[in-house]
Design a protein around this motif. Structure first.
Motif, PDB file in Angstrom:
ATOM      1  N   LEU A 160     -61.136  50.191  55.087  1.00 45.73           N
ATOM      2  CA  LEU A 160     -61.419  49.613  56.394  1.00 45.73           C
ATOM      3  C   LEU A 160     -62.490  48.546  56.274  1.00 45.73           C
ATOM      4  CD1 LEU A 160     -61.449  52.772  58.704  1.00 45.73           C
ATOM      5  CD2 LEU A 160     -59.631  51.099  58.410  1.00 45.73           C
ATOM      6  N   GLU A 161     -62.299  47.450  56.999  1.00 46.94           N
ATOM      7  CA  GLU A 161     -63.288  46.386  57.060  1.00 46.94           C
ATOM      8  C   GLU A 161     -64.091  46.526  58.348  1.00 46.94           C
ATOM      9  OE1 GLU A 161     -63.556  44.638  54.463  1.00 46.94           O
ATOM     10  OE2 GLU A 161     -61.630  45.069  53.488  1.00 46.94           O
ATOM     11  N   GLU A 162     -65.221  45.825  58.410  1.00 49.57           N
ATOM     12  CA  GLU A 162     -66.095  45.940  59.582  1.00 49.57           C
ATOM     13  C   GLU A 162     -65.391  45.494  60.855  1.00 49.57           C
ATOM     14  OE1 GLU A 162     -69.754  43.921  58.980  1.00 49.57           O
ATOM     15  OE2 GLU A 162     -70.403  45.192  57.302  1.00 49.57           O
ATOM     16  N   GLU A 163     -64.494  44.519  60.731  1.00 52.91           N
ATOM     17  CA  GLU A 163     -63.836  43.997  61.933  1.00 52.91           C
ATOM     18  C   GLU A 163     -62.642  44.846  62.367  1.00 52.91           C
ATOM     19  OE1 GLU A 163     -62.224  41.768  58.313  1.00 52.91           O
ATOM     20  OE2 GLU A 163     -64.166  42.462  59.088  1.00 52.91           O
ATOM     21  N   ASP A 164     -62.266  45.842  61.595  1.00 55.89           N
ATOM     22  CA  ASP A 164     -61.114  46.676  61.942  1.00 55.89           C
ATOM     23  C   ASP A 164     -61.438  47.624  63.099  1.00 55.89           C
ATOM     24  OD1 ASP A 164     -59.268  45.714  60.111  1.00 55.89           O
ATOM     25  OD2 ASP A 164     -60.042  46.997  58.503  1.00 55.89           O
ATOM     26  N   SER A 165     -60.449  47.808  63.963  1.00 56.73           N
ATOM     27  CA  SER A 165     -60.551  48.804  65.028  1.00 56.73           C
ATOM     28  C   SER A 165     -59.795  50.049  64.578  1.00 56.73           C
ATOM     29  CB  SER A 165     -59.937  48.264  66.325  1.00 56.73           C
ATOM     30  OG  SER A 165     -59.833  49.292  67.295  1.00 56.73           O
ATOM     31  N   VAL A 166     -60.418  51.200  64.699  1.00 55.23           N
ATOM     32  CA  VAL A 166     -59.802  52.442  64.239  1.00 55.23           C
ATOM     33  C   VAL A 166     -58.468  52.674  64.942  1.00 55.23           C
ATOM     34  CG1 VAL A 166     -60.059  54.943  64.107  1.00 55.23           C
ATOM     35  CG2 VAL A 166     -62.020  53.467  63.672  1.00 55.23           C
ATOM     36  N   GLU A 167     -58.410  52.350  66.244  1.00 56.78           N
ATOM     37  CA  GLU A 167     -57.177  52.570  66.991  1.00 56.78           C
ATOM     38  C   GLU A 167     -56.019  51.759  66.432  1.00 56.78           C
ATOM     39  OE1 GLU A 167     -60.065  51.916  68.283  1.00 56.78           O
ATOM     40  OE2 GLU A 167     -60.579  53.689  69.467  1.00 56.78           O
ATOM     41  N   ASP A 168     -56.319  50.613  65.842  1.00 57.22           N
ATOM     42  CA  ASP A 168     -55.256  49.737  65.336  1.00 57.22           C
ATOM     43  C   ASP A 168     -54.701  50.187  63.992  1.00 57.22           C
ATOM     44  OD1 ASP A 168     -55.530  48.143  67.568  1.00 57.22           O
ATOM     45  OD2 ASP A 168     -56.906  46.733  66.588  1.00 57.22           O
ATOM     46  N   VAL A 169     -55.435  51.023  63.280  1.00 60.58           N
ATOM     47  CA  VAL A 169     -54.997  51.411  61.937  1.00 60.58           C
ATOM     48  C   VAL A 169     -54.627  52.892  61.841  1.00 60.58           C
ATOM     49  CG1 VAL A 169     -56.313  49.590  60.802  1.00 60.58           C
ATOM     50  CG2 VAL A 169     -57.381  51.820  61.181  1.00 60.58           C
ATOM     51  N   LEU A 170     -54.618  53.586  62.971  1.00 61.25           N
ATOM     52  CA  LEU A 170     -54.204  54.987  62.957  1.00 61.25           C
ATOM     53  C   LEU A 170     -52.700  55.098  62.764  1.00 61.25           C
ATOM     54  CD1 LEU A 170     -56.316  56.612  65.829  1.00 61.25           C
ATOM     55  CD2 LEU A 170     -56.602  56.930  63.368  1.00 61.25           C
ATOM     56  N   THR A 171     -52.259  56.015  61.938  1.00 55.25           N
ATOM     57  CA  THR A 171     -50.836  56.261  61.751  1.00 55.25           C
ATOM     58  C   THR A 171     -50.293  56.964  62.990  1.00 55.25           C
ATOM     59  OG1 THR A 171     -51.224  56.524  59.385  1.00 55.25           O
ATOM     60  CG2 THR A 171     -49.122  57.316  60.236  1.00 55.25           C
ATOM     61  N   PRO A 172     -49.239  56.448  63.604  1.00 54.78           N
ATOM     62  CA  PRO A 172     -48.753  57.014  64.873  1.00 54.78           C
ATOM     63  C   PRO A 172     -48.293  58.461  64.771  1.00 54.78           C
ATOM     64  CG  PRO A 172     -47.204  55.396  63.992  1.00 54.78           C
ATOM     65  CD  PRO A 172     -48.445  55.280  63.185  1.00 54.78           C
ATOM     66  N   THR A 173     -47.671  58.847  63.673  1.00 52.60           N
ATOM     67  CA  THR A 173     -47.205  60.220  63.484  1.00 52.60           C
ATOM     68  C   THR A 173     -47.563  60.653  62.076  1.00 52.60           C
ATOM     69  OG1 THR A 173     -45.337  59.830  64.971  1.00 52.60           O
ATOM     70  CG2 THR A 173     -45.220  61.771  63.555  1.00 52.60           C
ATOM     71  N   PRO A 248     -41.160  50.161  69.235  1.00 52.11           N
ATOM     72  CA  PRO A 248     -41.006  49.478  67.929  1.00 52.11           C
ATOM     73  C   PRO A 248     -41.810  50.185  66.867  1.00 52.11           C
ATOM     74  CG  PRO A 248     -42.538  48.269  69.322  1.00 52.11           C
ATOM     75  CD  PRO A 248     -41.961  49.371  70.177  1.00 52.11           C
ATOM     76  N   LYS A 249     -41.282  50.148  65.643  1.00 55.43           N
ATOM     77  CA  LYS A 249     -41.990  50.748  64.526  1.00 55.43           C
ATOM     78  C   LYS A 249     -43.035  49.770  64.004  1.00 55.43           C
ATOM     79  CE  LYS A 249     -38.017  53.489  63.080  1.00 55.43           C
ATOM     80  NZ  LYS A 249     -37.050  53.750  62.007  1.00 55.43           N
ATOM     81  N   LYS A 250     -44.194  50.325  63.670  1.00 59.59           N
ATOM     82  CA  LYS A 250     -45.266  49.497  63.149  1.00 59.59           C
ATOM     83  C   LYS A 250     -44.985  49.114  61.708  1.00 59.59           C
ATOM     84  CE  LYS A 250     -49.481  50.411  64.172  1.00 59.59           C
ATOM     85  NZ  LYS A 250     -50.783  51.060  64.268  1.00 59.59           N
ATOM     86  N   ALA A 251     -45.283  47.877  61.381  1.00 60.81           N
ATOM     87  CA  ALA A 251     -45.099  47.435  60.003  1.00 60.81           C
ATOM     88  C   ALA A 251     -46.224  47.965  59.150  1.00 60.81           C
ATOM     89  CB  ALA A 251     -45.068  45.905  59.950  1.00 60.81           C
ATOM     90  N   ALA A 252     -45.951  48.123  57.880  1.00 57.25           N
ATOM     91  CA  ALA A 252     -46.980  48.596  56.957  1.00 57.25           C
ATOM     92  C   ALA A 252     -48.126  47.604  56.930  1.00 57.25           C
ATOM     93  CB  ALA A 252     -46.393  48.760  55.553  1.00 57.25           C
ATOM     94  N   ALA A 253     -49.345  48.121  57.018  1.00 58.44           N
ATOM     95  CA  ALA A 253     -50.512  47.262  57.030  1.00 58.44           C
ATOM     96  C   ALA A 253     -50.785  46.698  55.651  1.00 58.44           C
ATOM     97  CB  ALA A 253     -51.724  48.049  57.524  1.00 58.44           C
ATOM     98  N   LYS A 254     -51.484  45.559  55.655  1.00 58.19           N
ATOM     99  CA  LYS A 254     -51.860  44.938  54.388  1.00 58.19           C
ATOM    100  C   LYS A 254     -52.700  45.914  53.581  1.00 58.19           C
ATOM    101  CE  LYS A 254     -54.942  41.351  52.668  1.00 58.19           C
ATOM    102  NZ  LYS A 254     -55.867  40.277  53.061  1.00 58.19           N
ATOM    103  N   GLY A 255     -52.321  46.113  52.338  1.00 57.30           N
ATOM    104  CA  GLY A 255     -53.104  46.979  51.469  1.00 57.30           C
ATOM    105  C   GLY A 255     -52.867  48.453  51.685  1.00 57.30           C
ATOM    106  N   SER A 256     -51.780  48.831  52.381  1.00 55.72           N
ATOM    107  CA  SER A 256     -51.521  50.240  52.616  1.00 55.72           C
ATOM    108  C   SER A 256     -51.083  50.924  51.330  1.00 55.72           C
ATOM    109  CB  SER A 256     -50.449  50.407  53.699  1.00 55.72           C
ATOM    110  OG  SER A 256     -49.271  49.757  53.312  1.00 55.72           O
TER     111      SER A 256
END
Length: 319
Positions: A160-173, A248-256
């Motif tokens: 995680l980077e400082e500018e990341d929001s936790v809500e945006d990187v949570l796995t939905p399921t 819609p399904k979320k795309a894999a995040a950069k660096g996942s």
């Protein structure tokens, strides 16, 4: 070994080491998914069901034996049955070969509803490409209801980077489960026991049948370091609470972790930093797709003469 430097290590290294520890002591058992379970008639099988003792682990006799039902009525996984062709020879693991005599399919869906196999114990098990798991049917020894559970990553980024929001990187399921049946021996396992389900992987008993209100065993998958066991799960597969189909399904995040090794889009790639090549007057690497074409590392570079050291041998240039 230990280091004073902060390091980022992949989980697959840990899971691979863990596999080496548990593999020699994990008894082998059989599990079949309940969805699409295929009833199978075995021509040439025992007239009456037979219960035979087989080793829990062929390479570790200290783990004892398990009771296996051999009968002329079997259960087979839908995925295996759907791959069979009439006349094909397959191997029933821990038994021997069989010939596919008939495959019954639903005309509309293509789902296999029944199989007819003919036992062929004279066949060479090393010559077959398909070696499948199966469970025999017996009035005295019944398969056990089970839930096979797998978990996904909690977040979709390795770091995680400082500018990341936790809500945006949570796995939905993050929790996935599939109903299954397992051989009757699993009913006697204690909570915390580790097993290998043949062709599926390593599991740990999270809840015994006696502890469950539904009378089923809950088994949690233990990753083994292979790419398949570390892959992203929320983008496909079964789950406890499926999301609405319109979402819609979320795309894999950069660096996942699950896209390890995949080439990054050109826009996200960083240009190579100017290194010692530039200082030495050597050409910079030219970017070609996801690889670099580089000039020889050692050019016509003047090197200092080696100096003799009292405890070492003097050496000449070796470039």
């Amino acid at each position: 070994g230990a280091s004073q430097k902060n390091m980022m290590l992949e989980w697959d290294k840990i899971w691979t080491l863990n596999k080496r520890v548990i593999d020699p002591v994990a008894p082998r058992h059989t599990a079949l998914l309940k969805k699409g379970l295929v009833p199978t008639a075995l021509v040439g099988g025992p007239a009456e069901p037979e219960v035979r003792s087989l080793p829990r682990h062929k390479k570790n006799p200290e783990l004892g034996d398990k009771q296996t039902v051999f009968s002329s009525l079997l259960f087979v996984d839908q995925a295996d049955a759907a791959s069979f062709e009439v006349g094909e020879e397959i191997t029933l693991m821990d038994w021997g070969n069989a010939i596919v005599d008939a495959v019954e399919k639903d005309a509309a869906t293509g789902v296999v509803s029944g199989l007819t196999l003919r036992l062929h114990l004279a066949g060479d098990v090393k010559a077959t490409k398909k070696k499948i798991t199966w469970l025999g049917q017996s009035p005295a020894v019944h398969p056990v209801e089970a839930e096979l559970v797998d978990f996904d990553y909690l977040i979709t980024k390795k770091k995680l980077e400082e500018e990341d929001s936790v809500e945006d990187v949570l796995t939905p399921t993050t929790r996935f489960s599939e109903p299954a049946i397992v051989d009757a021996n699993v009913a006697g396992l204690e909570k915390g026991a580790i097993v290998q389900l043949e062709r599926r992987g390593y599991y740990i008993v999270d809840q015994t049948a006696a502890e469950s209100e539904l009378g089923r065993v809950t088994l949690i998958l233990i990753p083994d370091g292979r790419a398949a066991s570390l892959a992203l799960k929320h983008q496909g597969g079964s789950q406890d609470s499926p999301a609405p189909s319109a979402a819609p399904k979320k795309a894999a995040a950069k660096g996942s972790p699950w896209d390890k090794g995949a080439a990054k889009p050109a826009a996200t790639r960083k240009a190579p930093a100017a290194g010692p090549d530039a200082a030495l007057g050597l050409p910079q690497p030219a970017e070609v797709s996801s690889m670099y074409v580089t000039a020889p590392v050692y050019g016509n570079i003047a090197l200092d003469e080696p100096s003799a050291v009292t405890t070492m041998y003097p050496t000449a240039k070796f470039y």
